[in-house]
Design a protein around this motif. Sequence first.
Motif, PDB file in Angstrom:
ATOM      1  N   ILE A 199      35.519  51.228  82.207  1.00 48.64           N
ATOM      2  CA  ILE A 199      34.922  49.981  81.720  1.00 48.64           C
ATOM      3  C   ILE A 199      33.997  49.426  82.798  1.00 48.64           C
ATOM      4  O   ILE A 199      34.436  49.172  83.921  1.00 48.64           O
ATOM      5  CB  ILE A 199      35.991  48.922  81.405  1.00 48.64           C
ATOM      6  N   LEU A 200      32.731  49.233  82.461  1.00 45.22           N
ATOM      7  CA  LEU A 200      31.795  48.529  83.340  1.00 45.22           C
ATOM      8  C   LEU A 200      31.399  47.238  82.643  1.00 45.22           C
ATOM      9  O   LEU A 200      30.933  47.270  81.489  1.00 45.22           O
ATOM     10  CB  LEU A 200      30.550  49.361  83.642  1.00 45.22           C
ATOM     11  N   ALA A 201      31.591  46.109  83.317  1.00 43.33           N
ATOM     12  CA  ALA A 201      31.351  44.801  82.703  1.00 43.33           C
ATOM     13  C   ALA A 201      30.545  43.926  83.644  1.00 43.33           C
ATOM     14  O   ALA A 201      30.520  44.134  84.858  1.00 43.33           O
ATOM     15  CB  ALA A 201      32.681  44.133  82.362  1.00 43.33           C
ATOM     16  N   GLY A 202      29.878  42.922  83.068  1.00 36.31           N
ATOM     17  CA  GLY A 202      29.045  42.016  83.839  1.00 36.31           C
ATOM     18  C   GLY A 202      29.656  40.639  83.979  1.00 36.31           C
ATOM     19  O   GLY A 202      30.128  40.055  83.001  1.00 36.31           O
ATOM     20  N   LYS A 203      29.630  40.105  85.194  1.00 37.79           N
ATOM     21  CA  LYS A 203      30.173  38.774  85.458  1.00 37.79           C
ATOM     22  C   LYS A 203      29.408  37.699  84.681  1.00 37.79           C
ATOM     23  O   LYS A 203      29.964  36.668  84.300  1.00 37.79           O
ATOM     24  CB  LYS A 203      30.095  38.480  86.964  1.00 37.79           C
ATOM     25  N   HIS A 204      28.103  37.953  84.429  1.00 37.93           N
ATOM     26  CA  HIS A 204      27.250  36.971  83.760  1.00 37.93           C
ATOM     27  C   HIS A 204      26.803  37.455  82.373  1.00 37.93           C
ATOM     28  O   HIS A 204      25.729  37.080  81.905  1.00 37.93           O
ATOM     29  CB  HIS A 204      26.027  36.681  84.624  1.00 37.93           C
ATOM     30  N   ASP A 205      27.643  38.257  81.738  1.00 34.11           N
ATOM     31  CA  ASP A 205      27.293  38.833  80.437  1.00 34.11           C
ATOM     32  C   ASP A 205      27.530  37.801  79.328  1.00 34.11           C
ATOM     33  O   ASP A 205      28.670  37.432  79.052  1.00 34.11           O
ATOM     34  CB  ASP A 205      28.135  40.086  80.185  1.00 34.11           C
ATOM     35  N   ASN A 206      26.467  37.367  78.686  1.00 36.53           N
ATOM     36  CA  ASN A 206      26.580  36.391  77.606  1.00 36.53           C
ATOM     37  C   ASN A 206      26.912  37.028  76.256  1.00 36.53           C
ATOM     38  O   ASN A 206      27.175  36.316  75.292  1.00 36.53           O
ATOM     39  CB  ASN A 206      25.269  35.603  77.472  1.00 36.53           C
ATOM     40  N   ALA A 207      26.880  38.344  76.189  1.00 40.78           N
ATOM     41  CA  ALA A 207      27.136  39.033  74.929  1.00 40.78           C
ATOM     42  C   ALA A 207      28.575  39.541  74.822  1.00 40.78           C
ATOM     43  O   ALA A 207      29.045  39.828  73.714  1.00 40.78           O
ATOM     44  CB  ALA A 207      26.170  40.205  74.770  1.00 40.78           C
ATOM     45  N   VAL A 208      29.260  39.669  75.954  1.00 38.10           N
ATOM     46  CA  VAL A 208      30.624  40.189  75.986  1.00 38.10           C
ATOM     47  C   VAL A 208      31.510  39.202  76.740  1.00 38.10           C
ATOM     48  O   VAL A 208      31.118  38.690  77.792  1.00 38.10           O
ATOM     49  CB  VAL A 208      30.677  41.567  76.693  1.00 38.10           C
ATOM     50  N   LYS A 209      32.682  38.932  76.206  1.00 43.22           N
ATOM     51  CA  LYS A 209      33.636  38.061  76.884  1.00 43.22           C
ATOM     52  C   LYS A 209      34.387  38.887  77.916  1.00 43.22           C
ATOM     53  O   LYS A 209      35.470  39.416  77.668  1.00 43.22           O
ATOM     54  CB  LYS A 209      34.586  37.437  75.864  1.00 43.22           C
TER      55      LYS A 209
END
Length: 260
Positions: A199-209
């Motif tokens: 899983i790679l996720a973004g701290k400032h991702d507005n599309a994914v919680k």
Amino acid sequence: MLNFERKGNGKEILVLLHGFMENLTIWSDMEPHLSGDFSLLKIDLPGHGQSEIMAEVQTMELMAEEVKKVLDDQNIDKVHLLGHSMGGYVSLEFAEKYPEYLKSLTLFFSTYFPDDDEKKEQRIKSYRIIKDAFSHYARAGIPNLFNPNERDILEGKIETALETALSTNNLGALASVKGMVDRTDKRNVIENLDAKILILAGKHDNAVKTDMLIKNLPDRTNIKSYILDCGHNGHWEKPCICAAIINTELLHNLPKKLVF
């Protein structure tokens, strides 16, 4: 048959599935940093890039079936599968239907959760503007998918993302939005898949919680997650770091959770 490109002669096949209003060109910043051990298979999903629209409602199941047709056409039966955003939804559907094909599954700024009621309503309200004012829809939405703290630095990448979005067939985008509304909860895939899950996720991702995504990951040894200091588009915002994680995790091992 979906449009696709193959690159490299590595022993490990990495299939790359782009997101909504994207196409197979989005990986160009990451490609130079991906290991030579990978042979890349980049696919245009239905209604995107040079792939034709397949249905009025392009479900994630339909897209997964079309991806499998490409693999079968190329006589490929074992892959590392990576999907960005909508491509991640397609990857989860593929993993549920064809787990025997997978060496690994990477959710790249994507989620296994379905849309909540609010998100579904937003997508449904977007149908008319996608059909009648697609340029406005893309121009209003694309900048919000990047880290708001680095908009000045990312100006060129935002423009690239916008150009890519505007090149998408608006009816293909509409069919895909309808398909995303219909997608189901895929936590069962994360809980039961034997292949490695990254899983790679973004701290400032507005599309994914991101917080909910990471918090609800099952405690399994085959799952690893990373939170990066970026928005929804790690392939444009942090291509070197994303490639390094993919190289290391899919070909080697690292501690379970790290934050960049």
